[in-house]
Motif scaffolding. Sequence first.
Motif, mmCIF file in Angstrom:
data_model
loop_
_atom_site.group_PDB
_atom_site.id
_atom_site.type_symbol
_atom_site.label_atom_id
_atom_site.label_comp_id
_atom_site.label_asym_id
_atom_site.label_seq_id
_atom_site.Cartn_x
_atom_site.Cartn_y
_atom_site.Cartn_z
ATOM 1 N N VAL A 297 0.814 -1.287 0.018
ATOM 2 C CA VAL A 297 0.052 0.091 -0.185
ATOM 3 C C VAL A 297 0.965 1.259 0.126
ATOM 4 N N GLY A 298 2.063 1.088 0.925
ATOM 5 C CA GLY A 298 2.672 2.483 0.946
ATOM 6 C C GLY A 298 3.543 2.656 -0.533
ATOM 7 N N ASN A 299 3.817 1.735 -1.109
ATOM 8 C CA ASN A 299 4.650 1.972 -2.335
ATOM 9 C C ASN A 299 3.737 2.713 -3.298
ATOM 10 N N VAL A 300 2.584 2.254 -3.551
ATOM 11 C CA VAL A 300 1.620 2.906 -4.390
ATOM 12 C C VAL A 300 1.572 4.353 -4.064
ATOM 13 N N LEU A 301 1.272 4.623 -2.743
ATOM 14 C CA LEU A 301 1.182 6.150 -2.095
ATOM 15 C C LEU A 301 2.206 7.040 -2.276
ATOM 16 N N THR A 302 3.659 6.330 -2.234
ATOM 17 C CA THR A 302 4.883 7.136 -2.309
ATOM 18 C C THR A 302 4.967 7.481 -3.735
ATOM 19 N N ARG A 303 4.683 6.532 -4.568
ATOM 20 C CA ARG A 303 4.577 6.778 -6.033
ATOM 21 C C ARG A 303 3.862 7.978 -6.476
ATOM 22 N N ALA A 304 2.639 8.322 -5.916
ATOM 23 C CA ALA A 304 2.003 9.258 -6.254
ATOM 24 C C ALA A 304 2.818 10.705 -5.877
ATOM 25 N N PHE A 305 3.793 10.457 -5.031
ATOM 26 C CA PHE A 305 4.341 11.981 -4.805
ATOM 27 C C PHE A 305 5.690 12.022 -5.729
ATOM 28 N N TYR A 306 6.213 10.814 -6.265
ATOM 29 C CA TYR A 306 7.402 10.813 -6.697
ATOM 30 C C TYR A 306 7.009 11.031 -8.520
ATOM 31 N N VAL A 307 5.807 11.031 -8.871
ATOM 32 C CA VAL A 307 5.393 10.990 -10.239
ATOM 33 C C VAL A 307 5.183 12.550 -10.302
ATOM 34 N N THR A 308 4.912 13.330 -9.289
ATOM 35 C CA THR A 308 4.640 14.865 -9.323
ATOM 36 C C THR A 308 6.051 15.524 -9.129
ATOM 37 N N LYS A 309 7.150 14.711 -9.027
ATOM 38 C CA LYS A 309 8.570 15.261 -8.558
ATOM 39 C C LYS A 309 8.858 15.919 -7.356
#
Length: 542
Positions: free
Chosen positions: A380-392
């Motif tokens: 679950v956490g990996n999906v959430l963190t990737r939302a931040f990383y996608v937006t740089k």
Amino acid sequence: MGNEPSEEVQVEQPRASTSNRAVSRSAFRVVLGGLISLAAGLASQAVVAALFGAGVYMDAYLTALVVPTYIQAVLLAGLPFVVIPAFVQAEEGEGDGDAWSIVGTFFWLVGIVLTVVAVLGWLFAPQIISLTAPGLSPEKAELSARMLSILMFAVPITGLRTLTRGVQSARNRFFWPAMAGALSSVVTLTALLLLFETLGPLALAWSFLASEVARASMTVVPVVRHGWARLMPLNDSRFREMLRLMIPFLLLGLVTRSMTLFERFFASGLPDGDLSYLGYAGRLPQMIMVVVGSGITTAIFPAMARAYVRDGDVGMVDRLEYGLRLSSAVALPALAVISAVAVPLITLVFQHGAFTEVDTLSVSRIVPAVMFGAVVCPMVGNVLTRAFYVTKDTRTAPIVSAATSFMYIVLAWVLVGSMGYVGLALAVPLYRSVAIAILFLLLVSRLEPLRGTSVPKYVLGYAALSFAAFLAARAIVGLLSGFPALVPLVAGAAVAALLYIAVLYWMDRVIAESVLELTGVQRVFQAAKLGYRHLAQWSHGS
């Protein structure tokens, strides 16, 4: 007619359905490779358990292994999350050659920097062990230092593997990278059997190094074969931007990735074998993550990145919600079923040779806590963190992780004194759950399309259904406890899985179909239907 869907909605629904299938099918390719890796991994873990059991040798090995693992996590954690969006953006905009110049530059940078780190770790191995595990006996500390001097050279190999696997994911190459685990396990098994007689416990370190070389070859070789016509100049503004984005990972990673170091620090004073119990319990979630966890994460991140480039927040949130629902719908039943069948599973995989029945019961005690902390929370956490990383945004997630890491240190210090190795196992899911809650609330506050999301309602439904599956599996295991371990294991898992997927199909058909696609069951059904149709046609014709 007021209740008819608008043309825009009619267009968006097929588009979302197509995107869902693309993600689940990409994840399936990772899962298929992961299943083969799982079979090979089970064989290698059975050999490790039979040769070394749960005692001094495994304690020393796990203590040494945590140091290169920590270094890799700190230095490499941000690499795919910075390079993959840059690669995708360059490929979508400037073209293939420009995208590959990024790969070439980071390939040489990662290789050179991590080789220097490996040499330093080799030179100062005894000092590193004395600092990270002061409670070890002199003999165990010396053995651990000798192992560390070998294991450090896995750092540059893993670094190149991390970079090239990310590149292959961005290129939608999923199956062969997932197969790397199978090759790695075969090499581990072969090296152990060949080296154990002559090297004893040092065979653990050499087999790990050999397996990392084999694993890396599956992605490094195709990337190097593709090659790059030029390198990105180091004074290029995009290169400087990527380095800047990686700084939060590096600085905050020193804290966020230190949990395993503290675990070894606290565990170094526990009785012989307790650290090994944590290590063996951790093997089970590693297998789950190899099979399904990495598949979802690997497939969803490029999908989120492309959706964000094309449709902004709306597209990215659509992929985010789907990733959260799919991850929860897979992780929660995995936690339930593995916890229910823990004893027969551990008996079947590990209880051979030096690994005893007492070891089996000791490991099974902490399986639920370890599974929650190492499967549910990361998926679950990996999906959430990737939302931040996608937006740089590469700062928020590491900051949250660093802040909650202090909670782990306090929890581990308190719980290990009263509960021993069980307390260490419990500390991980407690602090990670808090971090996930904070990340989710931050995303809701930032992304307007995410407000009013129904994801929490779905997750609660998956949790309730998973608990019912746990009770069913536990009952079957209890009824069949007098049979060989394979019988209650297979029966309990099968009944729980059938119950879960049947009710899930009624509760959430979209995710149920994705789970079936992800696990390959959908393909089996389609092949069976096609075979039946051909058989019926043949019978009718004859």
